[in-house]
Motif scaffolding. Structure first.
Motif, PDB file in Angstrom:
ATOM      1  N   ASN A 187       2.706  13.166 -12.484  1.00 41.86           N
ATOM      2  CA  ASN A 187       1.247  13.229 -12.386  1.00 41.86           C
ATOM      3  C   ASN A 187       0.618  11.936 -11.822  1.00 41.86           C
ATOM      4  OD1 ASN A 187       1.372  15.807 -13.341  1.00 41.86           O
ATOM      5  ND2 ASN A 187       0.656  15.326 -15.405  1.00 41.86           N
ATOM      6  N   VAL A 188       1.384  11.221 -11.011  1.00 39.88           N
ATOM      7  CA  VAL A 188       0.842  10.085 -10.259  1.00 39.88           C
ATOM      8  C   VAL A 188       1.048  10.392  -8.774  1.00 39.88           C
ATOM      9  CG1 VAL A 188       0.986   7.615  -9.753  1.00 39.88           C
ATOM     10  CG2 VAL A 188       1.360   8.433 -12.089  1.00 39.88           C
ATOM     11  N   VAL A 189      -0.019  10.259  -7.976  1.00 39.18           N
ATOM     12  CA  VAL A 189       0.074  10.527  -6.537  1.00 39.18           C
ATOM     13  C   VAL A 189       0.304   9.197  -5.812  1.00 39.18           C
ATOM     14  CG1 VAL A 189      -1.028  11.580  -4.529  1.00 39.18           C
ATOM     15  CG2 VAL A 189      -1.551  12.439  -6.827  1.00 39.18           C
ATOM     16  N   TYR A 190       1.399   9.132  -5.067  1.00 34.70           N
ATOM     17  CA  TYR A 190       1.781   7.914  -4.353  1.00 34.70           C
ATOM     18  C   TYR A 190       1.471   8.049  -2.864  1.00 34.70           C
ATOM     19  CZ  TYR A 190       4.639   6.641  -8.446  1.00 34.70           C
ATOM     20  OH  TYR A 190       5.078   6.314  -9.715  1.00 34.70           O
ATOM     21  N   GLY A 191       0.859   7.014  -2.287  1.00 33.76           N
ATOM     22  CA  GLY A 191       0.640   6.980  -0.849  1.00 33.76           C
ATOM     23  C   GLY A 191       1.925   6.614  -0.138  1.00 33.76           C
ATOM     24  N   PRO A 192       1.893   6.574   1.214  1.00 34.33           N
ATOM     25  CA  PRO A 192       3.090   6.205   1.974  1.00 34.33           C
ATOM     26  C   PRO A 192       3.488   4.747   1.725  1.00 34.33           C
ATOM     27  CG  PRO A 192       1.176   6.360   3.418  1.00 34.33           C
ATOM     28  CD  PRO A 192       0.745   6.871   2.082  1.00 34.33           C
ATOM     29  N   GLU A 193       4.583   4.342   2.310  1.00 37.84           N
ATOM     30  CA  GLU A 193       5.087   2.986   2.118  1.00 37.84           C
ATOM     31  C   GLU A 193       4.045   1.961   2.575  1.00 37.84           C
ATOM     32  OE1 GLU A 193       8.870   0.309   3.711  1.00 37.84           O
ATOM     33  OE2 GLU A 193       8.989   2.507   3.777  1.00 37.84           O
ATOM     34  N   GLU A 194       4.002   0.841   1.858  1.00 37.12           N
ATOM     35  CA  GLU A 194       3.028  -0.200   2.181  1.00 37.12           C
ATOM     36  C   GLU A 194       3.220  -0.734   3.593  1.00 37.12           C
ATOM     37  OE1 GLU A 194       0.187  -1.631   2.289  1.00 37.12           O
ATOM     38  OE2 GLU A 194       0.166  -1.998   0.150  1.00 37.12           O
ATOM     39  N   GLU A 195       2.088  -0.985   4.265  1.00 38.78           N
ATOM     40  CA  GLU A 195       2.126  -1.553   5.614  1.00 38.78           C
ATOM     41  C   GLU A 195       2.343  -3.069   5.541  1.00 38.78           C
ATOM     42  OE1 GLU A 195       1.666   0.196   8.805  1.00 38.78           O
ATOM     43  OE2 GLU A 195       2.377   1.621   7.320  1.00 38.78           O
ATOM     44  N   PRO A 196       3.156  -3.637   6.451  1.00 37.18           N
ATOM     45  CA  PRO A 196       3.403  -5.088   6.425  1.00 37.18           C
ATOM     46  C   PRO A 196       2.162  -5.888   6.826  1.00 37.18           C
ATOM     47  CG  PRO A 196       4.412  -4.100   8.371  1.00 37.18           C
ATOM     48  CD  PRO A 196       3.907  -2.967   7.536  1.00 37.18           C
ATOM     49  N   ILE A 197       1.995  -7.052   6.205  1.00 33.15           N
ATOM     50  CA  ILE A 197       0.891  -7.948   6.560  1.00 33.15           C
ATOM     51  C   ILE A 197       1.486  -9.306   6.944  1.00 33.15           C
ATOM     52  CG2 ILE A 197      -0.773  -6.780   5.075  1.00 33.15           C
ATOM     53  CD1 ILE A 197      -0.444  -9.032   3.047  1.00 33.15           C
ATOM     54  N   PRO A 198       0.747 -10.141   7.690  1.00 34.86           N
ATOM     55  CA  PRO A 198       1.287 -11.431   8.134  1.00 34.86           C
ATOM     56  C   PRO A 198       1.729 -12.311   6.969  1.00 34.86           C
ATOM     57  CG  PRO A 198      -0.766 -10.929   9.277  1.00 34.86           C
ATOM     58  CD  PRO A 198      -0.613  -9.904   8.201  1.00 34.86           C
ATOM     59  N   ALA A 199       2.853 -12.989   7.152  1.00 36.92           N
ATOM     60  CA  ALA A 199       3.453 -13.773   6.069  1.00 36.92           C
ATOM     61  C   ALA A 199       2.603 -14.976   5.668  1.00 36.92           C
ATOM     62  CB  ALA A 199       4.851 -14.238   6.487  1.00 36.92           C
ATOM     63  N   HIS A 200       1.752 -15.477   6.592  1.00 40.01           N
ATOM     64  CA  HIS A 200       0.946 -16.656   6.237  1.00 40.01           C
ATOM     65  C   HIS A 200      -0.162 -16.321   5.249  1.00 40.01           C
ATOM     66  CE1 HIS A 200      -2.021 -14.978   8.954  1.00 40.01           C
ATOM     67  NE2 HIS A 200      -1.214 -15.101  10.002  1.00 40.01           N
ATOM     68  N   LEU A 201      -0.470 -15.038   5.078  1.00 43.56           N
ATOM     69  CA  LEU A 201      -1.424 -14.563   4.074  1.00 43.56           C
ATOM     70  C   LEU A 201      -2.817 -15.190   4.188  1.00 43.56           C
ATOM     71  CD1 LEU A 201       0.855 -14.400   0.882  1.00 43.56           C
ATOM     72  CD2 LEU A 201       0.562 -12.721   2.691  1.00 43.56           C
ATOM     73  N   SER A 202      -3.249 -15.441   5.407  1.00 47.00           N
ATOM     74  CA  SER A 202      -4.589 -15.988   5.630  1.00 47.00           C
ATOM     75  C   SER A 202      -5.360 -15.053   6.540  1.00 47.00           C
ATOM     76  CB  SER A 202      -4.502 -17.373   6.275  1.00 47.00           C
ATOM     77  OG  SER A 202      -5.756 -17.752   6.822  1.00 47.00           O
ATOM     78  N   PHE A 203      -6.477 -14.514   6.030  1.00 48.18           N
ATOM     79  CA  PHE A 203      -7.288 -13.612   6.843  1.00 48.18           C
ATOM     80  C   PHE A 203      -7.905 -14.376   8.019  1.00 48.18           C
ATOM     81  CE2 PHE A 203     -11.191 -10.839   7.429  1.00 48.18           C
ATOM     82  CZ  PHE A 203     -10.484  -9.751   7.911  1.00 48.18           C
ATOM     83  N   GLY A 204      -8.284 -15.629   7.779  1.00 50.08           N
ATOM     84  CA  GLY A 204      -8.824 -16.451   8.852  1.00 50.08           C
ATOM     85  C   GLY A 204      -7.813 -16.668   9.968  1.00 50.08           C
ATOM     86  N   GLN A 205      -6.564 -16.995   9.594  1.00 49.97           N
ATOM     87  CA  GLN A 205      -5.520 -17.218  10.602  1.00 49.97           C
ATOM     88  C   GLN A 205      -5.215 -15.931  11.363  1.00 49.97           C
ATOM     89  OE1 GLN A 205      -3.871 -20.460  11.061  1.00 49.97           O
ATOM     90  NE2 GLN A 205      -3.528 -19.369  12.996  1.00 49.97           N
ATOM     91  N   PHE A 206      -5.212 -14.816  10.653  1.00 50.63           N
ATOM     92  CA  PHE A 206      -4.983 -13.503  11.267  1.00 50.63           C
ATOM     93  C   PHE A 206      -6.026 -13.237  12.355  1.00 50.63           C
ATOM     94  CE2 PHE A 206      -6.371  -8.970  11.017  1.00 50.63           C
ATOM     95  CZ  PHE A 206      -5.242  -8.361  11.549  1.00 50.63           C
TER      96      PHE A 206
END
Length: 543
Positions: free
Chosen positions: A9-28
């Protein structure tokens, strides 16, 4: 979609999408805009003026350097109060590049609402456009932590630094280094969300929240393109960028090098002319705009055939309106999405064609439906409260740890306050709101805030505020009022009083109904469902 699964009874979305390793939205965004070069990024529909990725990036780097010289440091908060305009994007990027925290203010906020948000976000600097400058200036006078006002445009409406002066000094982009951030924990922005207690809350969203959302937007668009075999090159941005919905979708599509045409305000003719003139491929809308597309005779006078991606969010959209738009305009299908600021907006998007559904869970997301009475985890077709677990989950509410903790369960699920169910394929349908918020044109209106204001009026003994259903706006705030003996207040005097105290979305457009008493439970809580039964069935829309 086959990538959606249901277990226990838990609905799972697809596999997580990769994000940049530096983890900075500004740098992205810095990297994306640098790569964009001389490609047109933004076009103002009203003036025809445009800016390239390169120019926006150059201005943003110049601004970031100036802000640092003025004393902006990592984790300092900067507020931004403006309509959609080129400077909005540059100011946001400049703050991100400095490792600062951006907070956006709705330009229609009343002085009371502005003061409240300044109190909980504590900005060091405030960017303001001329249309909000006086309100922002007056409210900022009471707070000594606000050091600078920075104004867009060429006129000193209030004492402030000119934005144009801050972007003058040319800085070498190749030699510029962004302030480093710890993206999983550091706050990128504080976006506003109304709570049931009344005034807006400040939702703290991290760099990883934003990066994840951008990755999801890329996933949604690429999946849709493959399914429909069409290109999406030119987008129309009308949703205000001070709103999380407008802010996040705009930056996400710009990161995909989509040319974005933006509008400052909604004008029926200009909106339709813009779609036809620029051959817009994609746009995001809200239900009132969907009603306009479905019903206005004006729509039939324009060629909207270039539109192939229309996404609707902020409030549920009826299947009747969904179908009517397709039949009238030839637009293949209006995609519904569902989200909330506390989960960085997009939780579900319908990528197939299931009318009435808001779609399946986003990548890496789990959603369960909980029985409101028993707390039981419900199965297919059973209505309950949606609880969501995702990397998109907010960090918390600014200056409100108690409210933050109350929102999460022990497993990290966010309790949304929205009532819905899912079908056997994992598609969700939103049917009601457990929260007492009224949705007017996608804006959240808290009854408790209006009730508190009404009770300040001499002559009002008690009151209760609910949403009057309206086909165009969604809901109109309506007040049930109990007068004190001998009071001579009229519905007009009450609505005028509220209008003087609140922003436009919160006005009592549904009117005032006088009653002898407000139904309440033994603990004194208003029984709104009982009030809703007293609503008139035939009303004229008061937009």
């Amino acid at each position: 979609m086959s990538s959606v699964e249901i277990h226990n009874n838990v609905v799972y979305g697809p596999e997580e999408e990769p994000i940049p390793a530096h983890l900075s939205f500004g740098q992205f965004l810095f990297d994306k805009f640098k790569k964009g070069g001389n490609k047109t990024a933004l076009i103002c529909a009203e003036t025809g003026a445009s800016m390239t990725y390169k120019t926006i990036l150059q201005n943003s780097v110049n601004l970031a350097t100036s802000l640092q010289k003025l004393g902006l440091k990592k984790d300092d908060v900067v507020a931004l109060s403006s309509e959609n305009r080129f400077e909005f994007i540059v100011a946001s990027l400049g703050v991100f590049f400095c490792g600062g925290v951006l907070t956006t203010l709705n330009v229609t906020y009343s002085p009371g609402e502005i003061s409240h948000l300044l109190k909980i976000t504590r900005p060091k600097f405030i960017f303001t456009s001329p249309i909000t400058a006086q309100n922002v200036h007056d409210c900022s006078e009471e707070f000594n932590f606000i050091q600078k006002l920075i104004i867009f445009g060429e006129y000193d409406v209030v004492p402030a630094i000119f934005y144009n002066d801050l972007i003058k000094t040319h800085v070498d982009i190749d030699g510029f280094t962004l302030v480093d951030v710890f993206g999983a924990q550091d706050t990128a922005a504080i976006m506003c969300s109304s709570g049931t207690t009344g005034l807006p809350k400040g939702v703290m969203l991290t760099h990883v929240n934003f990066l994840t959302l951008a990755a999801h937007m890329k996933y949604y668009l690429e999946t849709s393109r493959k399914q429909k075999k069409h290109d999406v090159e030119i987008g129309l941005s009308l949703i205000p960028w001070f709103h999380a919905y407008g802010f996040l979708t705009n930056f996400s599509v710009m990161a995909l090098y989509m040319e974005v045409v933006f509008l400052v305000r909604f004008d029926e003719v200009q909106y339709l002319e813009t779609i036809e003139k620029f051959k817009i491929n994609m746009t995001t809308i809200v239900p009132p705009l969907a009603v306009f597309l479905a019903k206005s005779p004006l729509v039939l006078k324009y060629n909207l055939s270039s539109l192939n991606e229309v996404w609707c969010g902020a409030a549920p959209l009826s299947s009747d309106i969904q179908n009517a738009i397709s039949q009238r305009t030839g637009i293949d299908f209006i995609k519904q999405g569902y989200g909330l600021t506390e989960v960085t907006m997009a939780c579900c998007v319908d990528l197939t064609r299931r009318v009435g559904s808001c779609g399946t869970p986003a990548p890496g997301m789990r959603i369960k439906v909980i029985d409101i009475q028993s707390g039981e985890q419900l199965g297919v077709g059973k209505e309950g409260e949606l609880w969501i677990k995702s990397p998109l989950r907010m960090k918390g509410y600014a200056q409100d740890e108690a409210a933050s903790n109350a929102l999460f369960d022990s497993e990290g699920y966010v309790q949304t306050g929205d009532i819905g169910y899912y079908d056997k394929d994992g598609y969700f349908y939103i049917v009601d709101r457990l929260k007492e918020l009224i949705k007017y044109k996608g804006f959240q209106v808290a009854p408790a805030e209006l009730e508190a204001l009404l009770l300040e009026m001499t002559g009002i003994a008690d009151c209760g505020v609910v949403g009057l259903p309206d086909e165009v706006a969604g809901e109109l705030p309506l007040a049930f009022v109990v007068l004190q003996p001998g009071a001579t207040l009229t519905s007009e005097s009450i609505t005028e009083y509220i209008t003087s105290k609140v922003s436009p979305a919160k006005r009592l457009r549904g009117g005032v109904i006088f009653v002898d008493e407000i139904p309440k439970n033994p603990s004194g809580k208003i029984l709104r469902r009982e009030l809703i039964k007293l609503l008139p069935t035939n009303t004229i829309s008061k937009l």
